[in-house]
Design a protein around this motif. Structure first.
Motif, PDB file in Angstrom:
ATOM      1  N   ASN A  80       0.849  -1.198   0.000  1.00 12.43           N
ATOM      2  CA  ASN A  80       0.000   0.000   0.000  1.00 12.43           C
ATOM      3  C   ASN A  80       0.884   1.249   0.000  1.00 12.43           C
ATOM      4  OD1 ASN A  80      -1.962   1.906   0.210  1.00 12.43           O
ATOM      5  ND2 ASN A  80      -2.483   1.447   2.364  1.00 12.43           N
ATOM      6  N   ASN A  81       1.176   1.763  -1.180  1.00  8.56           N
ATOM      7  CA  ASN A  81       1.991   2.980  -1.297  1.00  8.56           C
ATOM      8  C   ASN A  81       1.136   4.240  -1.291  1.00  8.56           C
ATOM      9  OD1 ASN A  81       4.312   1.403  -1.539  1.00  8.56           O
ATOM     10  ND2 ASN A  81       4.002   1.174  -3.751  1.00  8.56           N
ATOM     11  N   SER A  82      -0.162   4.062  -1.148  1.00  6.93           N
ATOM     12  CA  SER A  82      -1.065   5.212  -1.169  1.00  6.93           C
ATOM     13  C   SER A  82      -1.042   5.909   0.192  1.00  6.93           C
ATOM     14  CB  SER A  82      -2.491   4.738  -1.477  1.00  6.93           C
ATOM     15  OG  SER A  82      -3.103   4.232  -0.306  1.00  6.93           O
ATOM     16  N   PRO A  83      -1.540   7.124   0.265  1.00  7.32           N
ATOM     17  CA  PRO A  83      -1.638   7.801   1.562  1.00  7.32           C
ATOM     18  C   PRO A  83      -2.881   7.364   2.339  1.00  7.32           C
ATOM     19  CG  PRO A  83      -2.260   9.290  -0.225  1.00  7.32           C
ATOM     20  CD  PRO A  83      -1.910   8.001  -0.872  1.00  7.32           C
ATOM     21  N   ASP A  84      -3.604   6.347   1.817  1.00 12.30           N
ATOM     22  CA  ASP A  84      -4.892   5.957   2.399  1.00 12.30           C
ATOM     23  C   ASP A  84      -4.778   4.637   3.159  1.00 12.30           C
ATOM     24  OD1 ASP A  84      -5.664   8.072   0.713  1.00 12.30           O
ATOM     25  OD2 ASP A  84      -6.049   6.652  -0.929  1.00 12.30           O
ATOM     26  N   THR A  85      -5.613   4.483   4.182  1.00 12.23           N
ATOM     27  CA  THR A  85      -5.700   3.208   4.890  1.00 12.23           C
ATOM     28  C   THR A  85      -6.778   2.373   4.205  1.00 12.23           C
ATOM     29  OG1 THR A  85      -5.015   4.225   6.951  1.00 12.23           O
ATOM     30  CG2 THR A  85      -6.236   2.150   7.126  1.00 12.23           C
ATOM     31  N   LEU A  86      -6.459   1.115   3.918  1.00 12.07           N
ATOM     32  CA  LEU A  86      -7.395   0.249   3.180  1.00 12.07           C
ATOM     33  C   LEU A  86      -7.914  -0.846   4.103  1.00 12.07           C
ATOM     34  CD1 LEU A  86      -5.275  -0.177  -0.099  1.00 12.07           C
ATOM     35  CD2 LEU A  86      -7.116   1.482   0.333  1.00 12.07           C
ATOM     36  N   SER A  87      -9.225  -1.013   4.152  1.00 15.93           N
ATOM     37  CA  SER A  87      -9.760  -2.070   5.001  1.00 15.93           C
ATOM     38  C   SER A  87     -10.121  -3.312   4.187  1.00 15.93           C
ATOM     39  CB  SER A  87     -10.980  -1.567   5.770  1.00 15.93           C
ATOM     40  OG  SER A  87     -11.948  -1.112   4.858  1.00 15.93           O
ATOM     41  N   TYR A  88     -10.143  -3.184   2.889  1.00 17.01           N
ATOM     42  CA  TYR A  88     -10.369  -4.361   2.031  1.00 17.01           C
ATOM     43  C   TYR A  88      -9.570  -4.209   0.745  1.00 17.01           C
ATOM     44  CZ  TYR A  88     -13.865  -0.994   0.388  1.00 17.01           C
ATOM     45  OH  TYR A  88     -14.499   0.143  -0.046  1.00 17.01           O
ATOM     46  N   LEU A  89      -9.398  -5.315   0.053  1.00 15.99           N
ATOM     47  CA  LEU A  89      -8.708  -5.343  -1.240  1.00 15.99           C
ATOM     48  C   LEU A  89      -9.679  -5.882  -2.277  1.00 15.99           C
ATOM     49  CD1 LEU A  89      -5.402  -7.167  -0.141  1.00 15.99           C
ATOM     50  CD2 LEU A  89      -5.844  -4.695  -0.133  1.00 15.99           C
ATOM     51  N   TRP A  90      -9.573  -5.383  -3.484  1.00 13.92           N
ATOM     52  CA  TRP A  90     -10.339  -5.971  -4.595  1.00 13.92           C
ATOM     53  C   TRP A  90      -9.398  -6.721  -5.520  1.00 13.92           C
ATOM     54  CZ3 TRP A  90     -15.386  -6.723  -5.061  1.00 13.92           C
ATOM     55  CH2 TRP A  90     -16.283  -5.905  -4.348  1.00 13.92           C
ATOM     56  N   VAL A  91      -9.860  -7.883  -5.929  1.00 13.64           N
ATOM     57  CA  VAL A  91      -9.080  -8.766  -6.794  1.00 13.64           C
ATOM     58  C   VAL A  91      -9.913  -9.034  -8.047  1.00 13.64           C
ATOM     59  CG1 VAL A  91      -8.148 -11.121  -6.953  1.00 13.64           C
ATOM     60  CG2 VAL A  91      -7.921  -9.817  -4.820  1.00 13.64           C
ATOM     61  N   ALA A 137       2.345   0.208   4.381  1.00 12.22           N
ATOM     62  CA  ALA A 137       2.422  -1.179   4.873  1.00 12.22           C
ATOM     63  C   ALA A 137       2.156  -2.161   3.741  1.00 12.22           C
ATOM     64  CB  ALA A 137       1.419  -1.384   6.005  1.00 12.22           C
ATOM     65  N   ARG A 138       2.445  -3.431   4.001  1.00 13.86           N
ATOM     66  CA  ARG A 138       2.167  -4.462   2.996  1.00 13.86           C
ATOM     67  C   ARG A 138       1.398  -5.604   3.645  1.00 13.86           C
ATOM     68  NH1 ARG A 138       8.095  -7.319   2.223  1.00 13.86           N
ATOM     69  NH2 ARG A 138       8.916  -5.305   2.794  1.00 13.86           N
ATOM     70  N   VAL A 139       0.734  -6.392   2.798  1.00 10.00           N
ATOM     71  CA  VAL A 139       0.008  -7.546   3.317  1.00 10.00           C
ATOM     72  C   VAL A 139       0.185  -8.693   2.332  1.00 10.00           C
ATOM     73  CG1 VAL A 139      -2.177  -6.859   2.218  1.00 10.00           C
ATOM     74  CG2 VAL A 139      -2.218  -8.348   4.218  1.00 10.00           C
ATOM     75  N   SER A 140       0.323  -9.918   2.874  1.00  7.36           N
ATOM     76  CA  SER A 140       0.417 -11.096   2.005  1.00  7.36           C
ATOM     77  C   SER A 140      -0.777 -11.996   2.236  1.00  7.36           C
ATOM     78  CB  SER A 140       1.688 -11.896   2.307  1.00  7.36           C
ATOM     79  OG  SER A 140       2.811 -11.175   1.873  1.00  7.36           O
ATOM     80  N   PHE A 141      -1.233 -12.636   1.189  1.00  8.71           N
ATOM     81  CA  PHE A 141      -2.268 -13.660   1.358  1.00  8.71           C
ATOM     82  C   PHE A 141      -2.004 -14.800   0.375  1.00  8.71           C
ATOM     83  CE2 PHE A 141      -3.951 -10.464  -1.573  1.00  8.71           C
ATOM     84  CZ  PHE A 141      -4.436 -11.228  -2.632  1.00  8.71           C
ATOM     85  N   ASN A 142      -2.544 -15.963   0.729  1.00  6.67           N
ATOM     86  CA  ASN A 142      -2.341 -17.170  -0.089  1.00  6.67           C
ATOM     87  C   ASN A 142      -3.660 -17.583  -0.692  1.00  6.67           C
ATOM     88  OD1 ASN A 142       0.303 -17.348   1.179  1.00  6.67           O
ATOM     89  ND2 ASN A 142      -0.862 -18.026   2.988  1.00  6.67           N
ATOM     90  N   MET A 143      -3.584 -18.144  -1.878  1.00 10.10           N
ATOM     91  CA  MET A 143      -4.833 -18.597  -2.477  1.00 10.10           C
ATOM     92  C   MET A 143      -4.578 -19.830  -3.330  1.00 10.10           C
ATOM     93  SD  MET A 143      -5.112 -15.403  -5.068  1.00 10.10           S
ATOM     94  CE  MET A 143      -3.740 -15.091  -6.159  1.00 10.10           C
ATOM     95  N   ALA A 144      -5.666 -20.543  -3.573  1.00  8.01           N
ATOM     96  CA  ALA A 144      -5.629 -21.685  -4.487  1.00  8.01           C
ATOM     97  C   ALA A 144      -6.887 -21.618  -5.325  1.00  8.01           C
ATOM     98  CB  ALA A 144      -5.571 -22.995  -3.702  1.00  8.01           C
TER      99      ALA A 144
END
Ligand SMILES: [Zn+2]
Length: 795
Positions: A83-94, A183-190
Motif C-alpha cells: 500500500n503505497n497510497s496515503p490511504d488506509t485500506l480495510s479491504y482489497l479488490w481482486v 504497509a504491505r500484506v500477504s495472502f495465499n490462495m488456491a
C-alpha cells in the motif's frame, strides 16, 4: 469570380475579413480546464507525475498445473500487496476475469451481439434472416461451458481463512487489520478453472484444437490479479464485461508452470531452469541465437512434427521470473516450432522469439521474429528503449492479444485440401506482420505506459495503432496500412452514430474505428499537419518517458503534449477527442482585386475594357446590322455619339495630379506595386476547426502552398474570409491538396470547382426465367438425387 476595383486603402481589407459573425458563437478554442481534472501533487498541470505521485504494487509467487486431459488449470500462490497510497485500506479488490466465461456472467446475459441487425445477417438462401454457423455455435457453447474461476482457498499469512465476497468478475478480500499507508500484506490462495476454447467461447485467452489431437494453449487471466487502486479512481470498480481490458499494478513474478513433459512453454519472464526443461541441443541453439543476425531455429519443424505424434503422461515444471510487469501470460503446446534472435535495445540485450505450429509456415518462419525485432527498433525511436529481456510472438487462434513480453497472434497460410499446397493472401501476409507489430507494440502501451484500459480504450489502442502505422511505414514502401493515414478515417468520420473518443471502454461503439483508427489518424494529423514532426516527436517521447512504469490519464497526455511542444492544443483535443465533429472545409467564393492606380488614363481604359468584356445582350445580337435612325440621319449625332463614359477629361487629369501631390512616396509606391489580392471565403461545414492548407496555382503555372494555422477560425468558427496576395493572377486554388486533414467532402475544396471522376457501369435488366419456376424444377424429380459423394467427384 467577381471583378471589382478597389478604391480604398489595403488596410480595410483586413477589417473586411473579420466582418462575418456567426449568430450563436461556438468558441472552438475554449480552454479545456472545465473538462480536465484539477492538477494535484500526484499529477501536475504540465502533465507530469507530481512530487507526491504514488502507485500500488503487487508481487506474485505462483504455481500452476495445466491438465491437458481436462483442459483445466489448477493454481496456488502468494500475493504480496504494497500500500503505497496515503490511504488506509480495510479491504482489497481482486480481479477474477475468468468469471466472464461463466454462463451467468453479465457478458453472457447481455448477449453476444448488440443489435437485431448484428443477428439478422442476410443469409444465402431465400432472403431469410440468417446467422453465421460460428455465431450460433458460440452462443450455444457459451451456455454449456462451465467456465469461471473457483477460489478453493484464501488465507492470510498466518494461515487463517480470509473473509471474501465474489461480485461477478471481482472479489473483495476483507482484511483482518486495516492496511496502513506504507504497509504491505500477504495472502495465499488456491484456485482452478476450465480453459475456454478460444475459437468458440474464449476471448483473449483459451485453447485451440487441432485435427491431430493436439492443442495450443494461450493462457491468460489465469490467476486472481490485484485490481488497481489509484489517486483519481480509488479501486477500479468497473467489472469485466468483455470489451474494457485490464487495469493492473506492477510487480515481480516468480512462476512455476507444470505442463506435459513434451510441451514447450513460451512465457512472460525469463526461464530459470533451462537445464531441467530444454535439451542440450536446444540450449546450444538458444546460445547461438544471442549473437545471430537472423532467427536461429531452437526447435525445428521436423522436431515439432515428431513431438506432436506423442502425448506424454509425465510432466515438467518450467520456472520463470519477471521483474516490473503488470501481468503474466504463457503459451504451451507440443506443436511449437521455436526460433529466436537477439536485438540490442539501448544497452540491454533482448531475445526476440516466435513459437508457432507447422500450420503457420512458411509465413511464420519468415516474418514473425523479423516483425518483433522491427517493432522494438521502431517503437524505441518514438518512446523509450524496450526494457524487458524477451519479446515473444506466439501463433494461435487468438486474433491478436498482448501481455508483458508475450503476445498471441493469429494468421496462417491456407492449405489446399486436395494438393496440400500452401498459399496465402496478400491480406494474410500483411495482416500477420501488422498484428505482430501491434501486439508486440502493446508492450510500450499499455504494458509499460500503464494507462487504465478498462476506462479508456483509446489510450493504449489509439497510441499503439499510431506507432504501428509509423512502424509499418518503415517496413516497406506502400505498406498497406489500414489505420493511421488521415484519408483512411474519412468514411468513419462521415458516418452517423458515433461517440467521442473520450467514451468509456465498455460504451465505445464501433470500437475499431473509434478507439484505434480515429485516435491513430488524429495523432498522425497532429504530427504531420499541426505540430510538425520535430515538435510532435519530442513531446510524444516526453510523455512516454514521463509515464513509463506509471499510470497516466488522458489529461496527463493532453497536458504533456502541450507542455512539451509549447503549443495550446485544447482546440484539437476538444474537437477530435470530445466531439464527433468532422472536418469539412469548403471554399465558397473568391473575389479578385487589383489596386487602382488612380491615374484616369489607366483606370478609365480599364473600366472600358471591363465593360467590353460584358456579354452582348441577346437583343443587341439580333439587332446587329439593323439600320438605325442616326445612320439614316447623321445630323442627329453629337458629342455623346463620339465619346463614351470612359473619356478622360482634363478635370480628371487635374484631380489625379492633385491627389498624387498629396501622397507620400511609400503611398505612391504601393499604387504601382501591381499585386493581385484575393478574398477567399471558407466555411466550416463539418464542425472541426483545422489549419487551412491552400495550394495556389498562378497564371504562369507556378504552384505553391500556404499553410494557415487553425487559429484563423478563432473569431469566427463557421465562416471566414482570408486575404491572399500574389504577384500574378491565380488560376486555381485547392484546400487540403494532400488529403491530410481527413476532410469528408472534397467536392467543395477547389476553386474553380472540380468534377469528381468516377465510373458508371451500364447493365442489362435480366429476369432469370428459371427462378421460381416450380413447374420446371418438378420435372427434375425423375433425375437422380446427387449424394454428397457424387457431388464431390463432380467438383
Ligand atoms: Zn491492441
Amino acid at each position: 469570380m467577381k471583378m471589382k476595383q478597389l478604391q480604398a486603402v489595403i488596410a480595410t481589407l483586413f477589417l473586411a475579413s473579420a466582418a462575418h459573425a456567426a449568430p450563436a458563437f461556438d468558441d472552438k478554442f475554449r480552454q479545456l480546464d472545465e473538462l480536465l481534472p484539477t492538477a494535484t501533487d500526484t499529477r501536475t498541470a504540465s502533465g507530469a507525475p507530481g512530487h507526491r505521485y504514488w502507485q500500488q504494487r503487487a508481487d506474485y509467487r505462483l504455481r500452476a498445473t495445466l491438465d491437458e486431459d481436462k483442459r483445466a488449470v489448477t493454481g496456488s500462490g502468494t500475493v504480496t500487496y504494497y500500500n503505497n497510497s496515503p490511504d488506509t485500506l480495510s479491504y482489497l479488490w481482486v480481479q477474477l476475469d475468468q468469471n466472464m466465461f461463466r454462463a451467468d456472467s453479465d457478458n453472457r446475459r447481455i448477449s453476444t451481439l448488440p443489435s437485431r441487425e448484428a443477428w439478422q445477417v442476410r443469409g444465402n438462401s431465400g432472403g431469410n434472416d440468417g446467422v453465421k454457423f460460428d455465431t450460433l455455435r458460440s452462443t450455444l457453447a457459451q451456455r454449456g461451458f462451465e467456465g469461471g474461476i473457483q477460489v478453493t482457498s484464501l488465507t492470510g499469512s498466518d494461515g487463517r481463512a480470509l473473509r471474501h465476497t465474489v461480485n461477478k468478475t471481482m472479489m473483495r478480500i476483507d482484511l483482518p487489520q486495516p492496511l496502513k499507508p506504507g504497509a504491505r500484506v500477504s495472502f495465499n490462495m488456491a484456485w482452478t478453472f476450465n480453459i475456454p476454447e478460444a475459437n468458440v467461447v474464449g476471448r483473449r485467452t483459451g485453447f485451440e484444437k487441432f485435427d491431430d489431437g493436439n492443442d495450443i494453449y494461450l493462457t491468460a487471466q489465469w490467476f486472481p490479479r490485484m485490481a488497481a487502486y489509484y489517486d483519481v479512481k480509488g479501486w477500479q470498480n468497473k467489472q469485466y464485461m468483455g470489451d474494457g481490458e485490464f487495469t493492473l499494478e506492477f510487480g515481480d513474478y516468480d512462476v512455476q508452470l507444470t505442463v506435459p513433459a513434451d510441451h514447450v512453454v513460451a512465457s512472460t519472464g525469463e526461464l530459470q531452469n533451462a537445464n531441467a526443461v530444454l535439451s542440450a541441443v536446444q540450449r546450444q541453439r538458444l546460445e547461438q541465437a544471442r549473437s545471430a543476425r537472423k532467427p536461429v531455429v531452437i526447435i525445428t519443424q521436423a522436431e515439432a512434427e515428431a513431438a506432436e505424434k506423442g502425448r506424454s503422461k509425465a510432466t515438467k515444471t518450467w520456472h520463470f521470473k519477471a521483474k516490473d510487469v503488470r501481468d503474466f501470460a504463457f503459451a504451451s503446446s507440443r506443436k511449437f516450432i521455436w526460433d529466436a534472435q537477439a536485438i540490442k535495445s539501448g544497452n540491454k540485450d533482448v531475445l526476440a522469439m516466435s513459437y508457432y505450429p507447422k500450420e503457420g509456415n512458411p509465413l511464420w518462419e519468415r516474418y514473425s521474429t523479423a516483425a518483433v525485432i522491427h517493432t522494438i527498433e521502431q517503437y524505441n525511436k518514438y518512446s523509450f528503449d524496450y526494457p524487458y529481456p524477451t519479446a515473444i510472438s506466439v501463433n494461435g487462434s487468438i486474433g491478436g492479444m498482448e501481455y508483458p513480453m508475450i503476445s498471441f497472434n493469429a494468421g496462417r497460410p491456407a492449405k489446399d485440401k486436395k494438393t496440400g499446397e500452401l498459399t496465402y493472401a496478400k491480406s494474410t501476409k500483411y495482416g500477420l506482420i501488422s498484428v505482430i507489430i501491434h501486439e508486440v507494440g502493446h508492450n510500450y502501451f499499455p504494458m509499460i505506459v500503464n494507462s487504465d484500459e478498462r476506462q479508456w480504450t483509446w489510450m493504449d489502442e489509439g497510441m499503439n495503432s499510431f506507432l504501428q502505422f509509423l512502424a509499418e511505414e518503415a517496413w516497406e514502401d506502400n505498406y498497406p496500412s489500414r489505420r493511421g493515414e488521415a484519408r483512411n478515417i474519412v468514411d468513419y468520420m462521415r458516418s452517423t452514430n458515433q461517440v467521442p473518443i473520450m467514451t468509456n471502454a465498455e460504451s465505445t461503439i464501433q470500437r475499431g474505428n473509434n478507439a484505434y483508427a480515429k485516435p491513430a489518424a488524429a495523432l498522425n494529423i497532429l504530427r504531420e499537419t499541426i505540430l510538425g514532426r520535430e515538435l510532435f516527436d519530442f513531446a510524444f517521447k516526453e510523455f512516454s518517458e514521463r509515464w513509463k512504469f506509471k499510470r497516466p490519464t488522458p489529461a496527463d497526455f493532453f497536458r504533456t503534449m502541450e507542455d512539451a511542444s509549447g503549443t495550446d492544443l485544447d482546440w484539437f483535443w476538444r474537437g477530435w477527442f470530445y466531439t464527433t465533429d468532422a472536418v469539412d472545409i469548403s471554399v465558397d467564393g473568391v473575389t479578385e482585386y487589383t489596386v487602382s492606380s488612380k491615374d484616369p488614363e489607366i483606370e478609365k481604359a480599364w473600366a472600358r475594357a471591363r465593360k467590353q468584356e460584358e456579354p452582348i445582350s441577346i437583343t443587341d445580337q439580333r439587332n446587329k446590322g439593323m439600320e438605325r435612325r442616326v445612320d439614316r440621319f447623321p445630323e442627329l449625332k453629337d458629342f455623346y455619339n463620339e465619346n463614351d463614359d470612359f473619356t478622360v477629361t482634363n478635370k480628371d487629369r487635374n484631380k489625379f495630379n492633385e491627389t498624387m501631390a498629396g501622397l507620400e512616396d511609400w503611398e505612391k509606391a504601393l499604387l504601382k506595386e501591381g499585386k493581385h489580392l484575393y478574398l477567399v471565403d471558407f466555411s466550416n461545414k463539418g464542425g472541426l476547426v483545422m489549419p487551412l492548407i491552400v495550394e495556389i496555382t498562378t497564371q504562369s503555372g507556378k504552384k505553391y502552398i500556404e499553410r494557415i494555422p487553425a487559429e484563423v477560425w478563432r473569431y469566427s468558427p463557421k465562416k471566414i474570409t482570408k486575404l491572399f496576395v500574389t504577384d500574378e493572377p491565380i488560376v486555381s486554388l485547392v484546400q487540403d491538396p494532400y488529403w491530410e486533414t481527413a476532410d469528408i467532402d472534397v467536392s467543395n475544396n477547389a476553386w474553380p470547382a472540380k468534377a469528381v471522376p468516377s465510373r458508371l457501369e451500364l447493365f442489362k435488366t435480366e429476369r432469370d426465367p428459371a427462378t421460381g419456376n416450380l413447374m420446371r424444377d418438378a420435372k427434375t424429380r425423375l433425375a437422380p438425387v446427387k449424394t454428397p459423394d457424387a457431388a464431390k467427384k463432380a467438383e
